[in-house]
Write a protein that holds these residues in place. Structure first.
Motif, mmCIF file in Angstrom:
data_model
loop_
_atom_site.group_PDB
_atom_site.id
_atom_site.type_symbol
_atom_site.label_atom_id
_atom_site.label_comp_id
_atom_site.label_asym_id
_atom_site.label_seq_id
_atom_site.Cartn_x
_atom_site.Cartn_y
_atom_site.Cartn_z
ATOM 1 N N SER A 181 -2.562 -3.030 -4.795
ATOM 2 C CA SER A 181 -2.521 -1.691 -4.183
ATOM 3 C C SER A 181 -3.575 -0.699 -4.968
ATOM 4 O O SER A 181 -4.432 -0.087 -4.404
ATOM 5 N N LEU B 286 0.731 -1.020 0.001
ATOM 6 C CA LEU B 286 -0.105 0.062 0.058
ATOM 7 C C LEU B 286 0.849 1.098 0.047
ATOM 8 O O LEU B 286 0.238 2.271 -0.184
ATOM 9 N N ASN B 287 2.168 1.241 0.456
ATOM 10 C CA ASN B 287 3.174 2.312 0.467
ATOM 11 C C ASN B 287 2.429 3.609 1.233
ATOM 12 O O ASN B 287 2.307 4.614 1.048
ATOM 13 N N ASP B 288 1.905 3.028 2.624
ATOM 14 C CA ASP B 288 1.391 3.979 3.480
ATOM 15 C C ASP B 288 1.579 3.726 4.826
ATOM 16 O O ASP B 288 1.167 2.507 5.477
ATOM 17 N N ASN B 289 2.428 4.317 5.809
ATOM 18 C CA ASN B 289 2.723 4.125 6.921
ATOM 19 C C ASN B 289 1.664 4.613 8.100
ATOM 20 O O ASN B 289 2.098 4.710 9.012
ATOM 21 N N SER B 290 0.577 5.181 7.444
ATOM 22 C CA SER B 290 -0.194 5.742 8.460
ATOM 23 C C SER B 290 -1.410 4.826 8.596
ATOM 24 O O SER B 290 -2.504 5.006 9.268
ATOM 25 N N VAL B 291 -1.152 3.602 8.067
ATOM 26 C CA VAL B 291 -2.381 2.714 8.296
ATOM 27 C C VAL B 291 -2.579 2.259 9.874
ATOM 28 O O VAL B 291 -1.662 2.118 10.608
ATOM 29 N N CYS C 20 3.288 1.475 11.561
ATOM 30 C CA CYS C 20 1.952 1.610 11.454
ATOM 31 C C CYS C 20 1.358 2.320 12.682
ATOM 32 O O CYS C 20 2.283 2.471 13.826
ATOM 33 N N LYS D 56 -6.917 1.133 -3.668
ATOM 34 C CA LYS D 56 -7.072 2.673 -3.800
ATOM 35 C C LYS D 56 -8.272 3.347 -4.675
ATOM 36 O O LYS D 56 -8.724 4.394 -4.700
#
Length: 384
Positions: free
Chosen positions: A378, A26-31, A50, A382
């Motif tokens: 991903s 997902l390339n998203d560390n705010s998960v 995360c 999205k």
């Protein structure tokens, strides 16, 4: 916001691998990751990548109003939605309308407790969240249950990690896509090799209490592992590395592997690994000459590292993944339920040994494209 739920805790390093690789894909560390065992996740560093949230089910006091209302609903309708909402209060309070929620258990629909999954999914949909069944395997016969069938039909997106599940689910949910398990993309960390490990000549073995209990006879499965070790010792000069991949208290690979190690330690040919995070374990598995494993994500670590692999399987996931990689599961997966001959595992290893070079070459040629396909999920998420 992306929310990962149905995560059992990183003491199962397969669960850890799914979480780490999902965040990577997902390339998203705010998960947000909602965990049934936060302490385990902190131990292995999941909180560094995360927003880690507690989803340990709360107990409901017998005789309380919540207990009464939940019991009444269950008696009148057969459902457990109210009980689950009370037990998982923290989960539902921290997920909001419009969020995208990924059920990341992988093979949760292969085991008991599916009615709880259904109730959680129902509550999330009532909050107008998008629900995703992520990297899943589902036993096709479960689709005979109308409640489960309805639950699966309601997902906004399903990514099936192997074709047996895909063929079954696409008939009831048009939003089903065939995409390799995200754990194929997992990074590896190479720690120093332990004493006794022969570089390029160590054969990895993984065994589990679950695989023993899945067989028709627990003693016969254990005996098959003993014969496997003897066969490796007699037919190679390799070191044998015993590699645990799940260390949960009630389901700890180290218990089985320690028993095998103690029985054969006097040969001087065995190494027993300790507990490491999933990336470090992949680093060890990747440096094996061959691998024989029971845990799905231990074998995924081997496949993705182009290590010739034999799987001792017990469910649709093992067969499906092997078929997608090799075109067949024959010679690549041994069904533990059907294993009546204690020589079966040894025979499977000898076939692996005979075909070692061609298998490694095949994996090296096809695995980069196969791994790359995992990233397609991903864009699908999205789009939601």
């Amino acid at each position: 916001m992306f929310n990962l739920y149905s995560h059992g805790g990183s003491g199962n390093h397969g669960c850890e691998a799914i979480v780490r690789s999902t965040i990577k894909v997902l390339n998203d560390n705010s998960v947000n990751v909602f965990s049934h065992n936060v302490d385990q996740d902190i131990k292995y560093g999941i909180d560094d990548i995360c927003n880690l949230q507690n989803d340990t089910p709360e107990s409901i006091h017998h005789g309380s109003l919540k207990w009464f209302l939940g019991s009444m609903q269950n008696k009148l309708t057969g459902r457990i939605d109210l009980t689950v909402r009370y037990q998982r209060k923290s989960l539902f309070e921290n997920i909001h309308t419009g969020d995208i929620c990924l059920s990341v258990g992988g093979d949760n629909y292969c085991y008991a407790g599916v009615e709880t999954l259904s109730a959680v999914n129902y509550a999330l949909r009532k909050k107008h969240c998008k629900t995703v069944l992520w990297g899943c395997s589902v036993e096709p016969e479960l689709l005979n249950d109308e409640q489960i069938k309805h639950d699966l039909s309601e997902f906004d997106l399903i990514t099936a990690r192997e074709s047996i599940t895909y063929q079954a689910l696409k008939k009831i949910n048009k939003n089903t896509h065939l995409i390799p398990d995200s754990a194929f993309t997992l990074d590896r960390i190479d720690l120093p090799l332990p004493n006794g490990w022969k570089e390029n000549n160590t054969i990895g073995i993984n065994a589990s209490p679950l695989i023993l209990s899945s067989g028709n006879n627990e003693n016969s499965v254990m005996e098959a592992y003993r014969k496997l070790i003897v066969t490796i010792i007699e037919n190679t000069d390799s070191t044998i590395a015993l590699i645990p991949h799940v260390v949960w208290d009630n389901n700890d690979d180290r218990v089985v592997l320690k028993q095998l190690f103690d029985e054969f330690k006097d040969t001087g040919r065995l190494v027993l690994l300790g507990d490491y995070n999933c990336m470090q374990l992949k680093g060890y598995i990747a440096r094996c000459r061959m691998f024989i494993g029971a845990r799905t994500h231990a074998t995924i670590a081997a496949y993705s590292s182009c290590v010739p692999t034999l799987v001792l399987g017990y469910s649709v996931k093992s067969r499906g993944i092997a078929k997608d990689i090799f075109g067949t599961d024959e010679n690549y997966v041994i069904s533990v339920q059907n294993m009546v001959n204690t020589n079966t595992l040894s025979d499977g290893f000898l076939w692996l040994l005979k075909n070692e070079k061609s298998l490694r070459a095949y994996l090296q040629s096809m695995m980069p494209d196969y791994i790359n396909k995992a990233y397609a999920s991903s864009a699908l998420v999205k789009e939601l």
